[in-house]
Design an enzyme around this catalytic site. Structure first.
Site, PDB file in Angstrom:
ATOM      1  N   HIS A  77       0.881  -1.210   0.054  1.00 51.04           N
ATOM      2  CA  HIS A  77       0.116  -0.061   0.045  1.00 51.04           C
ATOM      3  C   HIS A  77       0.914   1.241  -0.068  1.00 51.04           C
ATOM      4  O   HIS A  77       1.914   1.343   0.627  1.00 51.04           O
ATOM      5  CB  HIS A  77      -0.916   0.017   1.270  1.00 51.04           C
ATOM      6  CG  HIS A  77      -2.081   0.837   1.132  1.00 51.04           C
ATOM      7  ND1 HIS A  77      -1.727   2.366   1.411  1.00 51.04           N
ATOM      8  CD2 HIS A  77      -3.315   1.028   0.669  1.00 51.04           C
ATOM      9  CE1 HIS A  77      -3.089   3.017   1.123  1.00 51.04           C
ATOM     10  NE2 HIS A  77      -3.840   2.347   0.800  1.00 51.04           N
ATOM     11  N   GLU A  87      -3.655   2.778  -7.411  1.00 50.04           N
ATOM     12  CA  GLU A  87      -4.082   3.729  -6.619  1.00 50.04           C
ATOM     13  C   GLU A  87      -3.124   4.870  -6.854  1.00 50.04           C
ATOM     14  O   GLU A  87      -2.038   5.258  -6.314  1.00 50.04           O
ATOM     15  CB  GLU A  87      -3.874   3.213  -5.419  1.00 50.04           C
ATOM     16  CG  GLU A  87      -4.844   2.323  -4.981  1.00 50.04           C
ATOM     17  CD  GLU A  87      -5.050   2.042  -3.352  1.00 50.04           C
ATOM     18  OE1 GLU A  87      -6.325   2.141  -3.138  1.00 50.04           O
ATOM     19  OE2 GLU A  87      -4.066   2.027  -2.638  1.00 50.04           O
TER      20      GLU A  87
HETATM   21  C1  PEP Z   1      -7.007   3.138   0.168  1.00 52.20           C
HETATM   22  O1  PEP Z   1      -6.576   3.135   1.325  1.00 52.20           O
HETATM   23  O2  PEP Z   1      -6.323   2.418  -0.584  1.00 52.20           O
HETATM   24  C2  PEP Z   1      -7.888   4.176  -0.452  1.00 52.20           C
HETATM   25  C3  PEP Z   1      -7.902   4.039  -1.610  1.00 52.20           C
HETATM   26  O3  PEP Z   1      -8.287   4.905   0.507  1.00 52.20           O
HETATM   27  P1  PEP Z   1      -9.568   5.972   0.164  1.00 52.20           P
HETATM   28  O4  PEP Z   1     -10.711   5.132  -0.309  1.00 52.20           O
HETATM   29  O5  PEP Z   1     -10.039   6.736   1.465  1.00 52.20           O
HETATM   30  O6  PEP Z   1      -9.076   7.023  -0.953  1.00 52.20           O
END
Ligand code: PEP
Length: 220
Positions: free
Chosen positions: A95, A146
């Site tokens: 992450h 992400e």
């Molecule tokens: C995450 O923790 O991977 C994430 C995408 O958080 P959020 O949905 O709060 O942006």
């Protein structure tokens, strides 16, 4: 219909009591056909959640938010893949919060992936760029794309950019790509409808059982 994966990451949130309340409130969730749900609580809650989910036949699985890059042995503070496997079907690796706060690099992440694969855990590896795929072999991995500026900001990425990046990740051999970054019950369907997207990773919105239920309900 192709299966879509919804992964809910609690990060370092919730005590045992708060978790029991969440589970009671989330128990009414209805998971539509073609949707698969996994919740990633902290290590301290895996046992509680695992027990509750099994006893009450709740329609979701659980996963751990990290795993040791080592096997069992003298690695104080680490939780091995064999230990994770006792409670979880899934594991989240790499992450961006761990990459940035704990300086986890691609080499360390590859070691964690190898450990998780050795225990046949289902693995989600988080990346924010193509460089972060370096050293990973596609077999058995779900990639969560992400973008850093979309995580926890309320500013989800432009779906066109997400599709473009997911396609690039698929072009180098990864078969399953999910999107994470400020996903909520309003935008979930837009992301899930993208041709190269196979699911979503949800952080903040997973903590409130109502949002959790609404995101799942709006996924189809
Ligand atoms: C995450 O923790 O991977 C994430 C995408 O958080 P959020 O949905 O709060 O942006």
């Amino acid at each position: 219909m192709k299966n879509k994966l919804l992964a809910f990451n609690w990060k370092s949130n919730k005590t045992k009591i708060e978790t029991k309340d969440w589970l009671v409130d989330a128990s009414s969730v209805e998971v539509p056909e073609g949707i698969q749900v996994v919740v990633f609580p902290p290590f301290t809650l895996l046992d509680v959640m695992n027990g509750y989910i099994r006893v009450n036949s709740l329609p979701f699985s659980i996963g751990a938010q990290d795993v040791s890059p080592y096997g069992k042995g003298a690695y104080t503070g680490e939780v091995s893949a064999e230990q994770v496997k006792e409670f979880s079907e899934y594991v989240l690796i790499g992450h961006s919060e761990r990459r940035s706060n704990l300086k986890e690099d691609n080499e360390l992440i590859s070691k964690k992936v190898d450990q998780a694969l050795s225990q046949e855990l289902k693995i989600i590896v988080c990346v924010s760029s193509l460089d972060e795929l370096s050293g990973l072999k596609p077999e058995g991995l779900v990639i969560a794309y992400e973008p850093i500026n979309a995580i926890g900001t309320g500013n989800a990425s432009d779906p066109k950019d997400v599709e473009e990046m997911a396609k690039k990740i698929k072009d180098v051999g990864f078969q399953n790509v999910i999107y994470g970054g400020s996903v909520n019950s309003e935008n979930i369907k837009t992301f899930l409808d993208l041709p190269s997207i196979d699911g979503a990773l949800i952080g903040g919105e997973s903590l409130d059982p109502k949002s959790f239920i609404n995101i799942i309900g709006n996924a189809v």
